[in-house]
Scaffold this motif. Structure first.
Motif, mmCIF file in Angstrom:
data_model
loop_
_atom_site.group_PDB
_atom_site.id
_atom_site.type_symbol
_atom_site.label_atom_id
_atom_site.label_comp_id
_atom_site.label_asym_id
_atom_site.label_seq_id
_atom_site.Cartn_x
_atom_site.Cartn_y
_atom_site.Cartn_z
ATOM 1 N N LEU A 23 0.817 -1.217 0.000
ATOM 2 C CA LEU A 23 0.000 0.000 0.000
ATOM 3 C C LEU A 23 0.851 1.269 0.000
ATOM 4 N N GLY A 24 1.947 1.261 0.748
ATOM 5 C CA GLY A 24 2.827 2.429 0.782
ATOM 6 C C GLY A 24 3.383 2.742 -0.590
ATOM 7 N N LYS A 25 3.772 1.707 -1.310
ATOM 8 C CA LYS A 25 4.293 1.884 -2.671
ATOM 9 C C LYS A 25 3.222 2.495 -3.569
ATOM 10 N N TRP A 26 1.979 2.002 -3.437
ATOM 11 C CA TRP A 26 0.877 2.531 -4.240
ATOM 12 C C TRP A 26 0.620 4.007 -3.910
ATOM 13 N N VAL A 27 0.548 4.333 -2.612
ATOM 14 C CA VAL A 27 0.287 5.718 -2.202
ATOM 15 C C VAL A 27 1.390 6.638 -2.720
ATOM 16 N N HIS A 28 2.644 6.217 -2.588
ATOM 17 C CA HIS A 28 3.775 7.022 -3.044
ATOM 18 C C HIS A 28 3.683 7.272 -4.553
ATOM 19 N N ARG A 29 3.477 6.214 -5.333
ATOM 20 C CA ARG A 29 3.363 6.349 -6.791
ATOM 21 C C ARG A 29 2.173 7.211 -7.184
ATOM 22 N N HIS A 30 1.036 6.991 -6.532
ATOM 23 C CA HIS A 30 -0.165 7.775 -6.826
ATOM 24 C C HIS A 30 0.090 9.259 -6.518
#
Length: 80
Positions: A23-30
């Protein structure tokens, strides 16, 4: 800073029971996508030096260490 295109994500965190799921990776990319759409050119982020998961996340997205800071404390007890 709108003139320089300087952007940041503030206080990103994942609650403990949801960590390790990407989820952290997704939030960062988003966040990068959103900043770019708004004219962002340079991302500036930060974390505590001992936060290894966040440091790994920065590295996985091509971020480079800009500087390291010290943390200072001062007891407010007592007379002076």
């Amino acid at each position: 800073n709108k003139e320089l295109g300087w952007s940041r994500l503030s206080y990103m965190g994942i609650i403990p029971e949801l960590r390790g799921k990407g989820l952290g990776k997704w939030v960062h990319r988003h966040g990068f996508v959103m900043m770019k759409k708004q004219g962002g050119k340079l991302y500036h982020g930060g974390t505590h030096g001992e936060n290894l998961p966040m440091r790994k996340l920065f590295e996985s997205h091509g971020c480079k260490v800009f500087c390291e800071m010290e943390e200072w404390t001062c007891s407010l007890k007592g007379g002076g």
